[in-house]
Every structure is written in C-alpha cells, then in structure tokens.
Write an enzyme that holds these catalytic residues in place. Structure first.
Site, PDB file in Angstrom:
ATOM      1  N   HIS A 495      67.453  78.736 -39.510  1.00  0.00           N
ATOM      2  CA  HIS A 495      68.629  78.317 -39.134  1.00  0.00           C
ATOM      3  C   HIS A 495      68.472  78.004 -37.689  1.00  0.00           C
ATOM      4  CE1 HIS A 495      70.073  80.878 -43.309  1.00  0.00           C
ATOM      5  NE2 HIS A 495      69.139  79.112 -43.415  1.00  0.00           N
ATOM      6  N   PRO A 496      67.976  77.800 -37.009  1.00  0.00           N
ATOM      7  CA  PRO A 496      67.891  76.985 -35.089  1.00  0.00           C
ATOM      8  C   PRO A 496      68.801  76.172 -35.332  1.00  0.00           C
ATOM      9  CG  PRO A 496      66.221  76.503 -36.036  1.00  0.00           C
ATOM     10  CD  PRO A 496      66.045  76.941 -37.438  1.00  0.00           C
TER      11      PRO A 496
END
Length: 557
Positions: A495-496
């Site tokens: 989930h960057p």
C-alpha cells in the site's frame, strides 16, 4: 508521431486506427488511470490516450478469487521494486511489488474493498484548510457512485455502479473461529468495515461479482464498457520516459513502444497515474523535483519541488504462526485431488474454496487502548487472519502445514521513506527507501500487535484448534525477542502512498495543490495514491478508485 489504438475490445486485441492528438493523456493504467480515463471519455466526451507499461490482460486464473495466490511471487504482472538496504532492519532490503498490467493492482491484488476511517480524510481536510474538498463527506458520494454492492445499500453504500463488491463465497472454520475469538476479547462484531465505523472484527468485502464469483478489476469495471469507443485509445506495453514541458506547460508525454520512442501531445492536460514509485520518477526525469538531486544526475531543473519523492508511506506487517490440530483452513487445497475437486466445484456451482481469497477476516484494534470501554474508531492495527501457514519467503524449520497465520499491520506508520532516481536513464528502476521502523513508535506498535495476536491464539474457541506456536515460537517472549522478529520478518502490505503529496500553499514540501495540480507546471496533475498527505487506515485500492473519481470532478469543475 501518433500512438496506435490498442485494447479496443475486452480481449485486448489491437486495432488499426490512429489519432494525431488528444485532449488528455493519462500515464498509467492502474486503478486510478482506469477511473480517470473512463470518467473523461464517458462523462465529458474527451479524447483520451491511456498508456500502460504492462500487458493488456492478465492470466484468466487471476479472475478467480483464489487465483491471485499463484502469482504472489511472480514478475509476470508485477514490478519487483527492491528497497535500499535498511540499517534499522540489520541491512535487509525488502521487496515491494507494484502491479504492471492494465488494471494495475486491482488486477492482481487480494481484492479487499476497504475505504479506511472517516478521520483519515477529515485529517487531510484540516491540513489543507477546511472546505478543501477532501473530507470524508466529500469522498463518500464518489465511493457510492462507483459501487454495486450485492448486499448493502443506504447511507454508506451504492447499488448499480460499475464496481462489483461482495462478501466472499466461502468462509472456512478457522476464519469463523477468529471472528468469534476476537469478540470474546471485547471487540464488537462489525458487519461492515465501510460503514459507520471501522473498529471491530468481521469478514471483509471484496471487489468480486457476487453473481459470477469473478474478480472485478478497475479494467473490468471502468474500461471494458468503453473498449469500442473511438475517443479512447489504450496503448499497453508502452513505458513513459518523460514529460514534454515547454515554457512551464505540460504539453505531452514521451514513451517507448515496440522499441520506438514516440511523442504524444495533449491539448488539455497530462495526468500522472503511474503510481507512488513511478510518478515521482517521471517528474524528476522531466526536471520537476528537488534541484540538488536532479543536479546529481545532470538533469536540468525546470521546477524546484523538494517534496517530489519524499513522504513515502506504506503499511507493513509481521506474521505470528501456529500449527493446527485439524483441517480448518486451506493447507493443501491448491494441489492434487483437492485442487481438482475445488476447481470443478467452482466451475459447476461457483462455490467452495476457489471463491475465497484465503484472507477472509480481519480485526481493527488498538492494542494500546484495548477494552470494552474504548469505543473510539481510531484503530491503530489491522490484524488479518490467514488460515494456513503463510510466509512470503523460506524460513528454516517452518514447513507448510495445517495452521494459521495472524499478521498485525500498522495502520498509520510515522516513518517516512523516499523515492529517488537511480540515474537519468528512464529504464533504470527508482531507488526506493521504504524506511520500515524508521520511527520507534512503529516498531513499538508492531510488537504490541504481535502480543495481541498471541492473546487471540490463547483464547477460545481458537486455542482449541491450535497445537503450538511455530514462529517466532512461544519462547520468544521479551520485547527484545519480538523486536528482532519484527526486523527479520517485516514486509509490505502493498500500500505505498504519498510521494507527491497535496498540501496547502504555505507548505513548501507539498507537490500538489488541493485540485492535484503540480505546482509550477501548467496542465499537469497527479491522480494516483502518491497524492496522499497521510496514508489511509486499511487497504488502498478502494481509496485509489474514489480519489481518481473525485479528482476528475474537481478538474472538470
């Protein structure tokens, strides 16, 4: 030179027509790019070129809910970004995948549909200045207009939208025991993590069509209905190499396709949706970014924006693994006769283990303020139940067997990483510094999450299904032991966000304004998750879709 038209039918077959210019060029065919292109064509009649570096369609196996597990370690549809060595992780360099196919992460992920906490978006609104257009109240209509939920409606959910959302078609005994056990520890059952509050334990919603039990990716939901629209040009296997910026204005994009470098021009705007790692890379290659860093690579600075590539955030998790005394989960269900039986059940009846992602339940908890008297919604840990022995890499002495893996993940880490250029060569991957545990509170909270996971395993009914803790092992009980385990095993939750964050005019590190315009460059915006000032609390595909929808609305007035 004009781009050739491609991907004009659901099978991604190329056509022969061409278009010399476009109103908009969208760079990146992931979740944000699919929504952006769809809205511009369908709602505003725009001529759009959508560029995607990956292929047009993934394997048909990925359409099955359980199919993504076959590709977790494959580079067929993933770019495997490797972080720089992390001193705080004793030199480890975690691998961080990014989707590389039309549909992006939504085509290869575990399909969890999770919006996050209302407070996440309200926090953005306060930071930007209340009334900025980014509060939860502002985003909720966009979540709802996209959604076609198979069992929920009303204040928080949409019916009839293009994105199919449902519960999984199968819940195993271990997942059910997890949900009951966490309730016994004082947390409420939450039937809807996307409703009035997130706190509690329950089964997650997924972007799966409840009728067909097939994945609903952003490509399926937003692009497939437009594949024969002459205003939409989709070009896959096309890697953007830089922006055409002339006299302070973004007029087009350079990209490589079939070995040729091509220029495409946009009369209205260029929109970057290439993701948290590639969007800042493209900006910096084009002379937009920190001047000192650009100078290191002999790139002329067009706009000195020190925030480009900074503020990287990602959810991270650490596993706790126990063996089970019976077949309560999914060990061995993807091999031999069991696999054949499950496949046949899916094909004939759209039921059984193939209709699940294998990650069915989770809990949103706050181990620092645990107890029945805590009714706040600012949970700090998302704790997944994986009903098998799951590790993303081989660990000596840990063999697959009947068991369960609990993985607490820190929802709002305080550490900030970065994305920088490796060189001025567009083909070179960026330098990613994930900086996991770069802030001591993140490590402390990760340990607290592991201790709570142990409480779950020690409580009924789950404890009656387990035999022993396999990893890190019950003897690893001190803070020092658990901290060492965290440093050894911490991994991304994929989930960057945050490397081109939006912010108020007074914030010199903000790359974008509240309408997601790149500061200092006309006709250039960023609609992907790199725009987030701070990460949302949970899986990020649903926010990516709604944010792009909101962004188009703001851009078009």
């Amino acid at each position: 030179m004009a781009a050739s038209r491609a991907g004009k039918d659901p099978d991604g077959k190329a056509g022969n027509s061409a278009m010399k210019d476009y109103d908009y060029i969208v760079v990146g065919g992931g979740s944000s790019g699919c929504v952006t292109a769809s809205r511009l064509v369908q709602d505003h009649g725009a001529r759009v070129l959508l560029l995607e570096a990956g292929p047009a369609k993934p394997s048909p196996v990925l359409a099955m809910p359980a199919g993504y597990m076959k590709f977790l370690a494959s580079d067929a549809y993933l770019t495997m970004h490797k972080s720089v060595p992390q001193p705080q992780l004793d030199g480890r360099a975690p691998i961080i995948p990014q989707g590389r196919v039309l549909g992006g992460g939504s085509a290869v992920n575990a399909m969890v549909y999770m919006r996050g906490q209302a407070a996440d978006y309200d926090r953005w609104d306060r930071y930007l200045g209340q009334g900025s257009g980014w509060s939860y109240r502002d985003l909720l209509p966009h979540f709802k207009r996209q959604e076609d939920n198979d069992h929920l409606a009303g204040e928080f959910h949409g019916v009839g939208g293009p994105l199919k959302v449902s519960h999984l078609g199968h819940h195993c005994a271990m997942s059910q025991a997890f949900v009951k056990t966490v309730q016994g520890l004082g947390y409420p059952h939450n039937p809807d993590f996307n409703g009035a509050q997130q706190r509690g334990v329950g089964f997650m919603q997924h972007t799966i069509d409840g009728a067909t039990r097939r994945r609903c990716s952003a490509r399926d939901a937003f692009l497939a209905p437009l594949m024969n629209d002459p205003r939409l040009t989709i070009l896959t296997d096309a890697s953007a190499t830089g922006l055409i910026i002339e006299q302070g204005c973004a007029n087009g994009v350079r990209y490589v396709h079939a070995g040729q470098t091509i220029e495409a021009r946009a009369s209205a705007e260029v929109i970057l949706t290439a993701g948290t790692y590639i969007t800042p890379k493209l900006l910096m290659l084009s002379g937009v970014g920190p001047a000192a860093h650009l100078k290191e690579h002999d790139i002329a600075t067009k706009v000195d924006l020190p925030g480009v590539g900074q503020n990287l955030q990602d959810h991270h998790e650490v596993p706790l693994i126990a063996a089970a005394n019976g077949p309560y989960g999914y060990f061995g269900q993807d091999r031999g006769l069991a696999m054949l039986r499950n496949g046949l059940q899916y094909l004939l009846f759209k039921s059984g283990p193939v209709t699940t992602t294998g990650v069915e339940a989770c809990a949103f908890i706050d181990p620092d303020n645990h107890g029945p008297d805590n009714h706040g919604d600012e949970s700090t840990i998302q704790l997944y139940c994986v009903p098998t022995v799951y590790l993303d890499r081989d660990i000596s002495g840990i063999a697959p067997c009947e068991g369960v893996t609990l993985t607490p993940g820190v929802l709002r880490p305080k550490a900030r990483g970065s994305v920088k250029l490796r060189s001025a060569d567009p083909a070179a991957p960026p330098l990613v510094d994930c900086n996991f545990f770069g802030h001591p509170d993140d490590l402390r909270l990760q340990v607290a999450g592991l201790r709570f996971a142990r409480k779950i395993m020690a409580a009924a009914p789950m404890r009656d299904m387990l035999t022993s803790e396999l990893f890190p092992g019950a003897e690893k009980a001190s803070d020092a032991d658990l901290e060492a385990h965290c440093k050894r095993m911490v991994k991304t939750t994929y989930h960057p966000v945050g490397t081109c964050r939006m912010g108020p005019d007074g914030d010199a590190s903000a790359v974008l304004d509240a309408k997601l315009r790149v500061r200092g460059v006309d006709k250039l915006r960023v609609f992907d998750l790199s725009m987030m000032p701070s990460i949302t609390s949970g899986n990020t595909n649903a926010p990516a879709l709604a944010i792009a929808d909101r962004a188009v609305a703001l851009m078009m007035g």
